[in-house]
Design an enzyme around this catalytic site. Sequence first.
Site, PDB file in Angstrom:
ATOM      1  N   GLU A 157       0.803  -1.240   0.000  1.00 34.11           N
ATOM      2  CA  GLU A 157       0.000   0.000   0.000  1.00 34.11           C
ATOM      3  C   GLU A 157       0.832   1.285   0.000  1.00 34.11           C
ATOM      4  O   GLU A 157       0.539   2.219   0.744  1.00 34.11           O
ATOM      5  CB  GLU A 157      -0.955   0.003   1.199  1.00 34.11           C
ATOM      6  N   ASN A 208       2.137  -5.077  -3.199  1.00 30.61           N
ATOM      7  CA  ASN A 208       0.728  -5.383  -2.899  1.00 30.61           C
ATOM      8  C   ASN A 208      -0.053  -4.099  -2.628  1.00 30.61           C
ATOM      9  O   ASN A 208       0.426  -3.226  -1.899  1.00 30.61           O
ATOM     10  CB  ASN A 208       0.720  -6.277  -1.633  1.00 30.61           C
ATOM     11  N   HIS A 247     -10.352  -5.735  -2.448  1.00 30.65           N
ATOM     12  CA  HIS A 247     -11.468  -5.586  -1.502  1.00 30.65           C
ATOM     13  C   HIS A 247     -12.530  -4.793  -2.245  1.00 30.65           C
ATOM     14  O   HIS A 247     -12.395  -3.584  -2.419  1.00 30.65           O
ATOM     15  CB  HIS A 247     -11.027  -4.803  -0.264  1.00 30.65           C
ATOM     16  N   GLU A 282      -6.212 -10.561  -1.413  1.00 35.58           N
ATOM     17  CA  GLU A 282      -7.044 -10.298  -0.226  1.00 35.58           C
ATOM     18  C   GLU A 282      -8.519 -10.176  -0.597  1.00 35.58           C
ATOM     19  O   GLU A 282      -9.238  -9.335  -0.057  1.00 35.58           O
ATOM     20  CB  GLU A 282      -6.586  -9.007   0.468  1.00 35.58           C
ATOM     21  N   ASP A 284     -12.316  -9.892  -1.015  1.00 35.70           N
ATOM     22  CA  ASP A 284     -13.638 -10.021  -0.393  1.00 35.70           C
ATOM     23  C   ASP A 284     -14.594  -9.143  -1.173  1.00 35.70           C
ATOM     24  O   ASP A 284     -14.196  -8.143  -1.761  1.00 35.70           O
ATOM     25  CB  ASP A 284     -13.666  -9.724   1.119  1.00 35.70           C
TER      26      ASP A 284
HETATM   27  O1  G3I Z   1      -3.305  -5.741  18.621  1.00 37.87           O
HETATM   28  C1  G3I Z   1      -4.438  -5.118  19.230  1.00 37.87           C
HETATM   29  C2  G3I Z   1      -4.737  -5.796  20.503  1.00 37.87           C
HETATM   30  O2  G3I Z   1      -3.665  -5.579  21.390  1.00 37.87           O
HETATM   31  C3  G3I Z   1      -6.036  -5.232  21.056  1.00 37.87           C
HETATM   32  O3  G3I Z   1      -6.392  -5.949  22.200  1.00 37.87           O
HETATM   33  C4  G3I Z   1      -7.165  -5.362  20.045  1.00 37.87           C
HETATM   34  C5  G3I Z   1      -8.451  -4.737  20.522  1.00 37.87           C
HETATM   35  O4  G3I Z   1      -9.291  -4.395  19.428  1.00 37.87           O
HETATM   36  O5  G3I Z   1      -6.787  -4.710  18.883  1.00 37.87           O
HETATM   37  C6  G3I Z   1      -5.612  -5.288  18.301  1.00 37.87           C
HETATM   38  O6  G3I Z   1      -5.299  -4.676  17.118  1.00 37.87           O
HETATM   39  C7  G3I Z   1      -6.178  -4.929  16.018  1.00 37.87           C
HETATM   40  C8  G3I Z   1      -5.422  -5.709  14.979  1.00 37.87           C
HETATM   41  O7  G3I Z   1      -6.216  -5.845  13.821  1.00 37.87           O
HETATM   42  C9  G3I Z   1      -4.991  -7.086  15.448  1.00 37.87           C
HETATM   43  O8  G3I Z   1      -6.104  -7.851  15.771  1.00 37.87           O
HETATM   44  C10 G3I Z   1      -6.617  -3.590  15.483  1.00 37.87           C
HETATM   45  O9  G3I Z   1      -7.449  -2.941  16.426  1.00 37.87           O
HETATM   46  C11 G3I Z   1      -7.361  -3.784  14.178  1.00 37.87           C
HETATM   47  O10 G3I Z   1      -7.591  -2.509  13.605  1.00 37.87           O
HETATM   48  C12 G3I Z   1      -6.523  -4.603  13.251  1.00 37.87           C
HETATM   49  O11 G3I Z   1      -7.259  -4.724  12.025  1.00 37.87           O
HETATM   50  C13 G3I Z   1      -6.575  -5.331  10.973  1.00 37.87           C
HETATM   51  C14 G3I Z   1      -6.281  -4.323   9.868  1.00 37.87           C
HETATM   52  O12 G3I Z   1      -5.662  -5.004   8.783  1.00 37.87           O
HETATM   53  C15 G3I Z   1      -5.368  -3.231  10.333  1.00 37.87           C
HETATM   54  O13 G3I Z   1      -4.890  -2.470   9.308  1.00 37.87           O
HETATM   55  C16 G3I Z   1      -7.472  -6.426  10.429  1.00 37.87           C
HETATM   56  O14 G3I Z   1      -7.615  -7.437  11.411  1.00 37.87           O
HETATM   57  C17 G3I Z   1      -6.848  -7.040   9.179  1.00 37.87           C
HETATM   58  O15 G3I Z   1      -7.766  -7.908   8.582  1.00 37.87           O
HETATM   59  C18 G3I Z   1      -6.516  -5.945   8.193  1.00 37.87           C
HETATM   60  O16 G3I Z   1      -5.851  -6.500   7.090  1.00 37.87           O
HETATM   61  C19 G3I Z   1      -5.508  -5.585   6.040  1.00 37.87           C
HETATM   62  C20 G3I Z   1      -4.262  -6.084   5.362  1.00 37.87           C
HETATM   63  O17 G3I Z   1      -3.244  -6.301   6.295  1.00 37.87           O
HETATM   64  C21 G3I Z   1      -3.802  -5.119   4.282  1.00 37.87           C
HETATM   65  N1  G3I Z   1      -4.856  -4.835   3.366  1.00 37.87           N
HETATM   66  C22 G3I Z   1      -6.104  -4.408   3.933  1.00 37.87           C
HETATM   67  C23 G3I Z   1      -6.574  -5.435   4.950  1.00 37.87           C
HETATM   68  C24 G3I Z   1      -7.923  -5.073   5.464  1.00 37.87           C
HETATM   69  O18 G3I Z   1      -7.874  -3.850   6.149  1.00 37.87           O
END
Ligand code: G3I
Length: 504
Positions: A157, A208, A247, A282, A284
Amino acid sequence: MKFTRLTSGVVLAATVIGLGASVAGAQETLRGLAEERGRYVGSILNSQWFSGGLPGNYEETQKREFNAVVCENEMKFDATEPSQNNFNFNNGDRMVKYAKQNGMRARGHALAWHSQVPNWVNSHKNKQELLGILKNHIEKTVGHFKGQIDEWDVVNEAVNDNDPHDWRATATNSRPGSVWFDNIGAEFLDSAFVWTHRVDPDAELCYNDYNLEQGIGEGSKAGFVLKQVKRWKEMGIPITCVGSQTHVEDTTTAPEFNGAAENLRAFAKELAKLGVKLNITELDIGIKSGMPVDAAALARQGHFYRQFMDVFLEEPNMGEFVIWGVSDKWSWLGGLNRQAGLIFNDNLQKKPAYDSLIASLKAHAPETVFNPYKDDFTKLDSIAKADSIAKADSVAKAVADSIAKANPVVEDTSKQIEPIAPADSTEVLLSRAYGVFGVKVSGRTLNISGDASAKVQVFDMQGRPVFSDKAVKGSVSLATVPNGIYMVRVTSGTSSLVRRIALK
Ligand code: G3I
């Protein structure tokens, strides 16, 4: 034996554990059909899998249906290097072990990304320090997983969301900036690819990004990425693949009119000419929050999924079709105001989208699907032809350059009757040698003789397109092109030639 297209490791794993539909008599699965076609269908391992929060049928479904896998969050910078030079590869190790046990291709996501970097990184502003931090991160991470990760998202990105696109820079209200680009500049990308390749020369290396399914036209994000890939290939930067996250949102628009899948096809074809794969990394297809998830919506979503799979199977340089989740229940999509974007429902039951993917796979017989991991897609006729046009262009450019240096009236060695005018003249006669059409510049008008309609492209001397018209008959105005020296390419039917022109 149906395993001929698989690596021996995969055969062994599938045989020993008895997984996947490729085992004779087993049920039909995405994975089995993909394996027969030399391709990978994958999904993430959701973050909840690592914390043990998922029911048994989640893992059962994941390994029954998919032969590629990627961590949702566990191999990102903040997870692997939470404090400087203290690495934690435990979850990544669990993923690669799972991949190995289940005969899967393993993706590594992601090395250089502006998001999910820990605060200690963001507090640095010095270019040399940040280069050192990124290099160390890549060397330690890629070194740790060497030989176990088949493909890395080296940079994720890095392009902004504006039109026209450029590298993602300083933060705006709606979007974060990039600690890497802001403080290092574009060389962070070049360096990241080189460092990764040095540590694991066998791994495939991807750039990516999202919104790449929106077309490759002027001003598009994919068009910008394409230019960078060309530049990287010219520089010898070891990129082997582009990942289109894909996405997308299901709308009420009929999928066949949406164009996203066909846009990926066009992008794949351009990348093929450069010897680079296009993977869907990725996928969806979310339904807008608030819209009914009824039978019509699910059928439409299935149709949409199928179009991506059709394109994926028909393009020789596409290798992986990875979905960003298994079940709607554990999907990240809520954060995007979308819902129900995956192929298994909350109860891990197959949705119409699943059936659509199976139908697409079955409609493409194994012998018609190219295996880009086994055979060289650049040797295919259609791609070789495009490549030879590119080569002819570069030969033509070299000839034109030497003409420019010599500067006299040059006698053509072909069947040409009239000599080519001096290169700095505004009258450049083209194409007698091809016997198809003649081209002449008078003032700012490009005149093309002959009855056929021709495609005209004008490039600056760095190869950047400055003008294009796909159906020129007679003449076309180049009034919008500034003064200077350019290469013009005229294509009509199967004939194409390139010459240098001067606009004064
Ligand atoms: O790590 C913290 C944890 O300590 C805390 O307890 C918890 C409470 O909500 O949050 C945790 O962090 C979260 C993290 O995922 C790990 O679970 C974040 O809040 C959450 O925002 C984060 O979201 C991820 C997102 O990337 C962040 O950018 C999604 O799960 C994940 O599916 C998403 O994946 C991305 C790809 O990497 C790149 N392309 C887009 C895709 C979708 O956004």
